[in-house]
Design an enzyme around this catalytic site. Structure first.
Site: not given
Ligand code: ADP
Length: 404
Positions: A7, A91, A180, A241, A285, A331, A335, A387
């Site tokens: 990537n 990717r 995505h 965004r 978070r 993310g 979570n 992915e």
């Molecule tokens: P990207 O689009 O950069 O791949 P991610 O899929 O890692 O992003 O998502 C990041 C988002 O997920 C952030 O807003 C983060 O706060 C949220 N998030 C919440 N809990 C977690 C966790 N335990 N681990 C990773 N990201 C988390």
């Protein structure tokens, strides 16, 4: 078969070495600050060995060489020689209307990818450098391109056509492409397995919620609509965004803030979303921590996302003529319980009911988890995305067919 998944970003190169016979990752890592100075962080997973070093990386070819050196190192590698890498899977963020599936790299493919440069200038430039890096370091190894836009190419015209003059839209390839796609494809595929394995007749809404977020309507295993558009700026509120706004806001703010088109584009991509609304952070978070301290703006930022997801689920249910399942991934989707809760509460009349107590606890590390109750007519799942696995599997399939 060993497949190297790459990537490539403008100054970074993430990689994973997959063993596709066991679907396991043998090693992974990241080259950073390419073109600035250079650093590699590498992890060999079998023996849990970590290695990091500062290495001068003037370009992606040197970074690729560093990756191969790390993978073949006696101290922290997992293969003896580069020849063990059967193929590379890249990717690719934007495949325009040229690519509706993964393809083997050829001169013609590279020429078409060049034509996509306008659609995602930063990403495409970096991808091409990553590809050229591999061509220079491992010229004999087949390379496969896997596109984030490909899964969305099944959308019908009315879902991807913007209401601008048709000739202009065609001339400049302005339409909804989505993003995505590899993640939506993976989680939709896993959800179809959970629904019995037959794609026909299934109606699924997939919610990929991360720093960038998109929501897709997947009917009969095919995307019929998705929230991101011409670029990944469209759709729901994201980390930085803005997502969908009245297009008239754009010239209005350019005038008021004295911004050029490039500056306005940057503003909408980097200064808006959670960060802009909350004034706190782009990270969910941090927003949750701010909300706990009574920050109203952080609360509004999160509430916007919850509300917008709900609206997408409603509209996509209408578009598909029903709904069997909703999947949360990435993310936030994996979570952040408060977002899942806000998105689904009050939708009992749709037949959607989740176990609130279970939802509070479930994190991505728990693996695939059913969040809906037995009484719920719609299955709701948290499915961690993968992915890289899709890229490795597509690469293996294409290269295997080549050798037959
Ligand atoms: P990207 O689009 O950069 O791949 P991610 O899929 O890692 O992003 O998502 C990041 C988002 O997920 C952030 O807003 C983060 O706060 C949220 N998030 C919440 N809990 C977690 C966790 N335990 N681990 C990773 N990201 C988390």
């Amino acid at each position: 078969m060993y497949v190297l998944v790459i990537n490539a970003g403008s100054s970074s190169l993430k990689y994973q070495l997959f063993d596709t016979t066991t679907n396991t990752v043998k090693a992974k890592g990241l080259c950073e600050r390419i073109g600035i100075d250079g650093a590699i962080t590498h992890k060999q997973l079998d023996k849990n060995i970590e290695y990091s070093a500062k290495i001068d990386m003037p370009n992606h070819s040197v970074a690729t060489k560093c990756v191969v050196d790390a993978l073949t190192s006696e101290a922290h590698g997992c293969i003896k020689s580069m020849d063990e890498i059967s193929a590379v899977g890249h990717r690719i963020v934007h495949g325009g209307h040229y690519f509706s599936e993964s393809v083997l790299l050829t001169e013609d493919v590279l020429a078409k990818l060049e034509k996509c440069r306008d659609l995602a200038p930063l990403h495409t430039g970096a991808h091409i450098q990553g590809i050229q890096g591999c061509l220079s370091v491992m010229p004999e190894t087949p390379q496969v391109l896997v596109f984030d836009t490909a899964f969305h190419q099944t959308m019908p015209k009315e879902a991807y056509t913007y209401a601008i003059p048709y000739d202009v839209a065609e001339k400049y390839s302005v339409r909804r492409y989505g993003a995505h796609g590899t993640s939506h494809r993976y989680v939709a595929g896993e959800m179809i397995k959970l629904l019995g394995g037959k794609a026909e007749g299934t109606k699924i809404v997939t919610c990929h919620l991360g720093n960038g977020s998109s929501i897709s309507a997947v009917k009969d295993g095919k995307v019929i609509d998705t929230s991101m558009g011409f670029t990944p700026l469209a759709g729901v509120i994201m980390g930085t965004r803005c997502g969908d706004i009245d297009p008239a806001v754009v010239p209005f703010l350019m005038d008021k803030l004295g911004l050029t088109p490039d500056e306005m584009n940057d503003y909408m991509n980097k200064k808006c979303g959670f960060l802009g609304v909350s004034g706190v952070s782009s990270d969910c978070r941090d927003l949750e921590a701010a909300i706990a301290e009574g920050n109203e703006h952080a609360k509004i930022a999160m509430a916007i996302l919850g509300y917008q997801i709900k609206k997408y689920i409603g509209s996509y249910t209408a578009a598909m003529g029903g709904i069997d399942a909703i999947v949360f991934t990435a993310g936030i989707g994996e979570n952040t319980a408060s977002i899942r809760k806000m998105a689904l509460e009050g939708m009992e009349y749709f037949g959607i009911e989740i176990d609130g107590e279970l939802n509070e606890r479930v994190k991505g590390r728990d693996g695939v988890t059913k969040l809906s109750t037995e009484a719920s007519k719609v299955a709701v799942y948290m499915i961690p995305t993968n992915e890289e696995l899709v890229i490795a599997q597509d690469t293996e399939a294409i290269v295997t067919a080549l050798n037959k």
